[in-house]
Write a protein that holds these residues in place. Structure first.
Motif, PDB file in Angstrom:
ATOM      1  N   SER A 488      -2.318 -12.053  -2.575  1.00 55.82           N
ATOM      2  CA  SER A 488      -3.302 -12.586  -1.628  1.00 55.82           C
ATOM      3  C   SER A 488      -2.552 -13.250  -0.483  1.00 55.82           C
ATOM      4  CB  SER A 488      -4.233 -13.599  -2.305  1.00 55.82           C
ATOM      5  OG  SER A 488      -3.479 -14.696  -2.793  1.00 55.82           O
ATOM      6  N   MET A 489      -3.184 -13.287   0.670  1.00 55.79           N
ATOM      7  CA  MET A 489      -2.572 -13.904   1.840  1.00 55.79           C
ATOM      8  C   MET A 489      -2.687 -15.426   1.763  1.00 55.79           C
ATOM      9  SD  MET A 489      -1.391 -11.584   3.965  1.00 55.79           S
ATOM     10  CE  MET A 489      -1.525  -9.800   4.170  1.00 55.79           C
ATOM     11  N   PRO A 490      -1.609 -16.161   1.981  1.00 51.18           N
ATOM     12  CA  PRO A 490      -1.728 -17.621   2.064  1.00 51.18           C
ATOM     13  C   PRO A 490      -2.515 -18.006   3.316  1.00 51.18           C
ATOM     14  CG  PRO A 490       0.480 -16.927   2.699  1.00 51.18           C
ATOM     15  CD  PRO A 490      -0.230 -15.693   2.199  1.00 51.18           C
ATOM     16  N   ILE A 491      -3.337 -19.031   3.198  1.00 50.37           N
ATOM     17  CA  ILE A 491      -4.244 -19.419   4.277  1.00 50.37           C
ATOM     18  C   ILE A 491      -3.946 -20.854   4.711  1.00 50.37           C
ATOM     19  CG2 ILE A 491      -6.674 -19.713   4.945  1.00 50.37           C
ATOM     20  CD1 ILE A 491      -5.894 -16.828   4.391  1.00 50.37           C
ATOM     21  N   THR A 492      -3.970 -21.090   6.019  1.00 51.71           N
ATOM     22  CA  THR A 492      -3.797 -22.446   6.533  1.00 51.71           C
ATOM     23  C   THR A 492      -5.102 -23.216   6.386  1.00 51.71           C
ATOM     24  OG1 THR A 492      -4.456 -21.833   8.781  1.00 51.71           O
ATOM     25  CG2 THR A 492      -2.124 -21.610   8.230  1.00 51.71           C
ATOM     26  N   LYS A 493      -5.046 -24.495   6.698  1.00 50.20           N
ATOM     27  CA  LYS A 493      -6.244 -25.338   6.537  1.00 50.20           C
ATOM     28  C   LYS A 493      -7.362 -24.956   7.507  1.00 50.20           C
ATOM     29  CE  LYS A 493      -4.381 -29.075   9.446  1.00 50.20           C
ATOM     30  NZ  LYS A 493      -3.981 -30.501   9.470  1.00 50.20           N
ATOM     31  N   ASN A 494      -7.011 -24.270   8.616  1.00 50.93           N
ATOM     32  CA  ASN A 494      -8.079 -23.846   9.536  1.00 50.93           C
ATOM     33  C   ASN A 494      -8.481 -22.391   9.324  1.00 50.93           C
ATOM     34  OD1 ASN A 494      -5.817 -22.650  10.563  1.00 50.93           O
ATOM     35  ND2 ASN A 494      -5.970 -23.542  12.614  1.00 50.93           N
ATOM     36  N   GLY A 495      -8.098 -21.832   8.154  1.00 49.54           N
ATOM     37  CA  GLY A 495      -8.605 -20.534   7.746  1.00 49.54           C
ATOM     38  C   GLY A 495      -7.845 -19.336   8.257  1.00 49.54           C
ATOM     39  N   LYS A 496      -6.685 -19.543   8.847  1.00 50.57           N
ATOM     40  CA  LYS A 496      -5.881 -18.429   9.337  1.00 50.57           C
ATOM     41  C   LYS A 496      -4.783 -18.087   8.344  1.00 50.57           C
ATOM     42  CE  LYS A 496      -6.654 -19.509  14.211  1.00 50.57           C
ATOM     43  NZ  LYS A 496      -6.017 -19.789  15.532  1.00 50.57           N
ATOM     44  N   ILE A 497      -4.291 -16.855   8.425  1.00 45.94           N
ATOM     45  CA  ILE A 497      -3.171 -16.473   7.563  1.00 45.94           C
ATOM     46  C   ILE A 497      -1.971 -17.346   7.888  1.00 45.94           C
ATOM     47  CG2 ILE A 497      -1.536 -14.626   7.015  1.00 45.94           C
ATOM     48  CD1 ILE A 497      -3.744 -12.622   7.520  1.00 45.94           C
ATOM     49  N   ASP A 498      -1.361 -17.885   6.865  1.00 50.46           N
ATOM     50  CA  ASP A 498      -0.196 -18.760   7.045  1.00 50.46           C
ATOM     51  C   ASP A 498       1.063 -17.896   7.184  1.00 50.46           C
ATOM     52  OD1 ASP A 498       0.748 -21.927   5.536  1.00 50.46           O
ATOM     53  OD2 ASP A 498       1.833 -20.664   6.953  1.00 50.46           O
ATOM     54  N   ARG A 499       1.336 -17.482   8.405  1.00 50.77           N
ATOM     55  CA  ARG A 499       2.468 -16.595   8.676  1.00 50.77           C
ATOM     56  C   ARG A 499       3.801 -17.269   8.344  1.00 50.77           C
ATOM     57  NH1 ARG A 499       1.109 -12.305  12.404  1.00 50.77           N
ATOM     58  NH2 ARG A 499      -1.143 -12.258  12.688  1.00 50.77           N
ATOM     59  N   LYS A 500       3.868 -18.544   8.626  1.00 51.47           N
ATOM     60  CA  LYS A 500       5.107 -19.272   8.356  1.00 51.47           C
ATOM     61  C   LYS A 500       5.429 -19.255   6.857  1.00 51.47           C
ATOM     62  CE  LYS A 500       7.263 -23.810   8.953  1.00 51.47           C
ATOM     63  NZ  LYS A 500       7.071 -25.212   9.404  1.00 51.47           N
ATOM     64  N   LEU A 501       4.413 -19.478   6.031  1.00 53.16           N
ATOM     65  CA  LEU A 501       4.628 -19.488   4.585  1.00 53.16           C
ATOM     66  C   LEU A 501       4.963 -18.094   4.072  1.00 53.16           C
ATOM     67  CD1 LEU A 501       4.674 -21.097   1.982  1.00 53.16           C
ATOM     68  CD2 LEU A 501       2.186 -20.779   1.789  1.00 53.16           C
ATOM     69  N   LEU A 502       4.315 -17.062   4.636  1.00 53.90           N
ATOM     70  CA  LEU A 502       4.635 -15.682   4.255  1.00 53.90           C
ATOM     71  C   LEU A 502       6.119 -15.391   4.473  1.00 53.90           C
ATOM     72  CD1 LEU A 502       1.766 -13.339   5.536  1.00 53.90           C
ATOM     73  CD2 LEU A 502       2.569 -13.539   3.180  1.00 53.90           C
ATOM     74  N   LEU A 503       6.616 -15.766   5.641  1.00 50.00           N
ATOM     75  CA  LEU A 503       8.016 -15.489   5.956  1.00 50.00           C
ATOM     76  C   LEU A 503       8.944 -16.326   5.084  1.00 50.00           C
ATOM     77  CD1 LEU A 503      10.014 -13.963   7.701  1.00 50.00           C
ATOM     78  CD2 LEU A 503       9.817 -15.767   9.429  1.00 50.00           C
ATOM     79  N   GLU A 504       8.578 -17.574   4.860  1.00 48.84           N
ATOM     80  CA  GLU A 504       9.407 -18.439   3.998  1.00 48.84           C
ATOM     81  C   GLU A 504       9.489 -17.879   2.584  1.00 48.84           C
ATOM     82  OE1 GLU A 504       7.620 -22.265   4.259  1.00 48.84           O
ATOM     83  OE2 GLU A 504       8.553 -22.761   6.191  1.00 48.84           O
ATOM     84  N   ASN A 505       8.351 -17.395   2.066  1.00 48.69           N
ATOM     85  CA  ASN A 505       8.350 -16.814   0.722  1.00 48.69           C
ATOM     86  C   ASN A 505       9.202 -15.548   0.673  1.00 48.69           C
ATOM     87  OD1 ASN A 505       6.638 -18.816  -0.125  1.00 48.69           O
ATOM     88  ND2 ASN A 505       4.776 -17.582   0.007  1.00 48.69           N
ATOM     89  N   TYR A 506       9.140 -14.773   1.744  1.00 50.63           N
ATOM     90  CA  TYR A 506       9.936 -13.545   1.802  1.00 50.63           C
ATOM     91  C   TYR A 506      11.425 -13.879   1.798  1.00 50.63           C
ATOM     92  CZ  TYR A 506      12.221  -9.450   3.816  1.00 50.63           C
ATOM     93  OH  TYR A 506      13.054  -8.410   4.045  1.00 50.63           O
ATOM     94  N   ILE A 507      11.820 -14.814   2.647  1.00 50.57           N
ATOM     95  CA  ILE A 507      13.238 -15.180   2.761  1.00 50.57           C
ATOM     96  C   ILE A 507      13.745 -15.797   1.466  1.00 50.57           C
ATOM     97  CG2 ILE A 507      14.856 -16.723   3.951  1.00 50.57           C
ATOM     98  CD1 ILE A 507      13.154 -16.314   6.489  1.00 50.57           C
ATOM     99  N   GLY A 508      12.883 -16.573   0.826  1.00 53.99           N
ATOM    100  CA  GLY A 508      13.305 -17.252  -0.389  1.00 53.99           C
ATOM    101  C   GLY A 508      13.203 -16.397  -1.646  1.00 53.99           C
ATOM    102  N   GLY A 509      12.601 -15.230  -1.517  1.00 55.34           N
ATOM    103  CA  GLY A 509      12.385 -14.377  -2.689  1.00 55.34           C
ATOM    104  C   GLY A 509      13.428 -13.287  -2.827  1.00 55.34           C
ATOM    105  N   GLU A 510      13.067 -12.276  -3.552  1.00 53.65           N
ATOM    106  CA  GLU A 510      13.996 -11.180  -3.852  1.00 53.65           C
ATOM    107  C   GLU A 510      14.354 -10.352  -2.627  1.00 53.65           C
ATOM    108  OE1 GLU A 510      12.371 -10.368  -8.406  1.00 53.65           O
ATOM    109  OE2 GLU A 510      12.137  -8.860  -6.847  1.00 53.65           O
ATOM    110  N   ASN A 511      13.466 -10.352  -1.599  1.00 54.03           N
ATOM    111  CA  ASN A 511      13.674  -9.505  -0.432  1.00 54.03           C
ATOM    112  C   ASN A 511      14.582 -10.131   0.609  1.00 54.03           C
ATOM    113  OD1 ASN A 511      11.796  -7.345  -1.167  1.00 54.03           O
ATOM    114  ND2 ASN A 511      10.253  -8.934  -0.986  1.00 54.03           N
ATOM    115  N   ALA A 512      15.032 -11.350   0.365  1.00 50.38           N
ATOM    116  CA  ALA A 512      15.820 -12.038   1.405  1.00 50.38           C
ATOM    117  C   ALA A 512      17.082 -11.280   1.721  1.00 50.38           C
ATOM    118  CB  ALA A 512      16.159 -13.441   0.943  1.00 50.38           C
TER     119      ALA A 512
END
Length: 512
Positions: A488-512
């Motif tokens: 699922s897409m992470p969501i910010t408090k104003n209801g938008k996709i949390d792009r920053k968190l998506l990228l952070e999770n990507y960099i910190g995960g297996e795909n980094a």
């Protein structure tokens, strides 16, 4: 006063009638041949066009393409170069935006054109070039020329659009003349130069090649696209054709140094290297400067909407790998400035303070063709001036001044990016992925450090299917280099996709 780019062509033809104006790997044209071919084409277009209408050019770049551009202008029209390798759906959207009544093809592109479903007139370049001009047609062309204005449109270049519909930047003669006069004077381009054209003709870097050539009586040598996959052949081509000037995208220059091309050969005549499109990696710049210690190297910046470039920096020293190459200063007759989020000016006395890069001057173009909503959003009244109309272009790029008072590029303000020399709206890719069966939601992010587009998506679709669908809809340079399926897409408090968190999770995960 020069009010038409045709004066560039005609003045050079008068000075150098038998000199090579344009050449590709198969043919060439002298200045007198280019003028005559353009006139034949213009006369052949007359029954199918009206003044200030679009002439879509559906063919690969060549000597004939340049003659067609000039012919369209002689007929009182503006040209739009369409890349036959792009998907039919995208081409059709551009034709619809233009409300095109005709298009011109060559023998190679005719078969692809037949699959577009275009119901207007389709003309062949070879037939147009061999058209015999009548006295009546000559009189008509002369009348068109006598009534022309310097604000008449010259060309349109379509960039990516966030709504999924490409935006056509419309540029007039005055803007090109204003910029090219400064460009050629600043970098000492003359009739002695042979400009090695790398950029596609539907990309604004090529505008500098074409009109610098025509103004100065130089020669434009069109480099075959396939040579950029074979650096040794590319370097041989530059050397064999005595190329002096490169106005290239950064990615093209980096191809040579990435593959150690200079270990094979250093073409002997190159004396000017002008680059744009992305931030030039210092490592690659230093390799080029080592190969050409006496050449002029210039970093230029600017979007299509301000007629190619608005700032330049002539590299005058060695840069360390962790240093930032400046954008430099504004070209003459352009004002480039920074505004903060409250539209206050940021000055050189505030080094390091980031603001949006804005541009004012004659080089600011006429907006987006047939798209008033997008035009009004980006081409706006200067908020610093409430006394009279002054339209500026808000680039959406962020910049800052360094300690030397020179402007430097920071990043994009929104989700528009620069990748592989192209400006891309990530929203257009999002829409294309969202249209794929079994995709629930998509979000694309540009991973700047890795220099790649990441496509995140929810749903059961497999990555091969997504890639296959996108290849039918988007140019290759817009297709993400990697797809990441998320629960699922992470969501910010104003209801938008949390792009920053998506990228952070990507960099910190297996795909980094």
């Amino acid at each position: 006063m020069v009010k038409s780019v045709l004066e560039y062509l005609e003045n050079s033809a008068a000075r150098f009638p038998d000199k090579k104006a344009v050449a590709d790997d198969k043919s060439s044209m002298t200045y007198s041949e280019l003028v005559n071919n353009a006139r034949n084409i213009a006369a052949g277009l007359l029954p199918y066009t009206e003044r200030r209408q679009a002439v879509p050019v559906y063919m690969d770049k060549s000597c004939h393409t340049l003659a067609l551009f000039m012919g369209a202008v002689m007929a009182g029209c503006f040209y739009v170069c369409l890349d036959p390798s792009q998907p039919a759906e995208r081409i059709n959207m551009i034709l619809e935006t233009l409300e095109a009544k005709l298009m011109v093809v060559d023998e190679k592109s005719a078969k692809k054109q037949a699959k577009l479903g275009f119901d207007g007139h389709v003309l062949n370049i070879d037939e147009l070039m061999t058209h015999e001009v009548t006295e009546e047609e000559n009189e008509k062309l002369a009348q068109i020329r006598s009534e022309a204005l310097d604000i008449d449109p010259l060309y349109s270049i379509f960039t990516s659009g966030s709504t999924g519909v490409p935006k056509g930047v419309i540029v007039n003669h005055r803007s090109v003349i204003d910029f090219i006069d400064c460009f050629t004077d600043t970098f000492n381009i003359s009739e002695n130069d042979i400009i090695g054209n790398q950029a596609p003709f539907d990309f604004d870097v090529s505008v500098k090649d074409i009109y610098s050539t025509l103004k100065c009586g130089a020669t434009i040598q069109i480099i075959p696209k396939q040579l950029f996959s074979f650096p040794t052949k590319l370097l041989d081509y530059l050397d064999d054709n005595n190329v002096t000037t490169l106005v290239w995208a950064v990615s093209a220059l980096c191809i040579v140094t990435t593959l150690n091309g200079f270990e094979y050969k250093v073409p002997s005549k190159i004396n000017k290297v002008i680059f744009s499109g992305e931030v030039m990696p210092i490592k690659h710049l230093n390799l080029w400067r080592k190969a050409y210690p006496d050449a002029m190297f210039v970093n230029v910046y600017g979007p299509t909407e301000i007629t190619c470039n608005c700032t330049y920096y002539i590299v005058d020293r060695e840069y360390e790998l962790d240093e930032t190459l400046p954008m430099g200063k504004a070209f003459p007759n352009e004002r480039v400035f920074l505004l903060d989020d409250d539209d206050n000016i940021i000055t050189e006395s505030q080094p390091g303070t980031t603001g949006e890069i804005c541009v004012s001057g004659t080089a600011v173009t006429m907006g987006y063709y047939n798209n008033p909503e997008k035009t009004d959003a980006a081409f706006v009244q200067n908020p610093l001036n409430n006394k009279y109309n002054e339209i500026i272009y808000r680039t959406g790029d962020l910049g800052y001044y360094n300690n030397d008072g020179l402007m430097c590029f920071s990043s994009r303000k929104d989700f528009q990016i620069k990748h592989m020399g192209h400006r891309i709206e990530l929203g257009e890719i999002d829409m294309a992925i969202n249209a794929v069966d079994d995709v629930v939601r998509a979000c694309c992010i540009f991973h700047q450090d890795a220099n790649k587009i990441l496509g995140f998506y929810e749903g059961a679709a497999d990555k091969k299917t997504i890639t296959h669908v996108l290849m039918q809809k988007l140019p290759k340079f817009m297709i993400p280099q990697e797809f990441i399926q998320v629960e699922s897409m992470p969501i910010t408090k104003n209801g938008k996709i949390d792009r920053k968190l998506l990228l952070e999770n990507y960099i910190g995960g297996e795909n980094a």
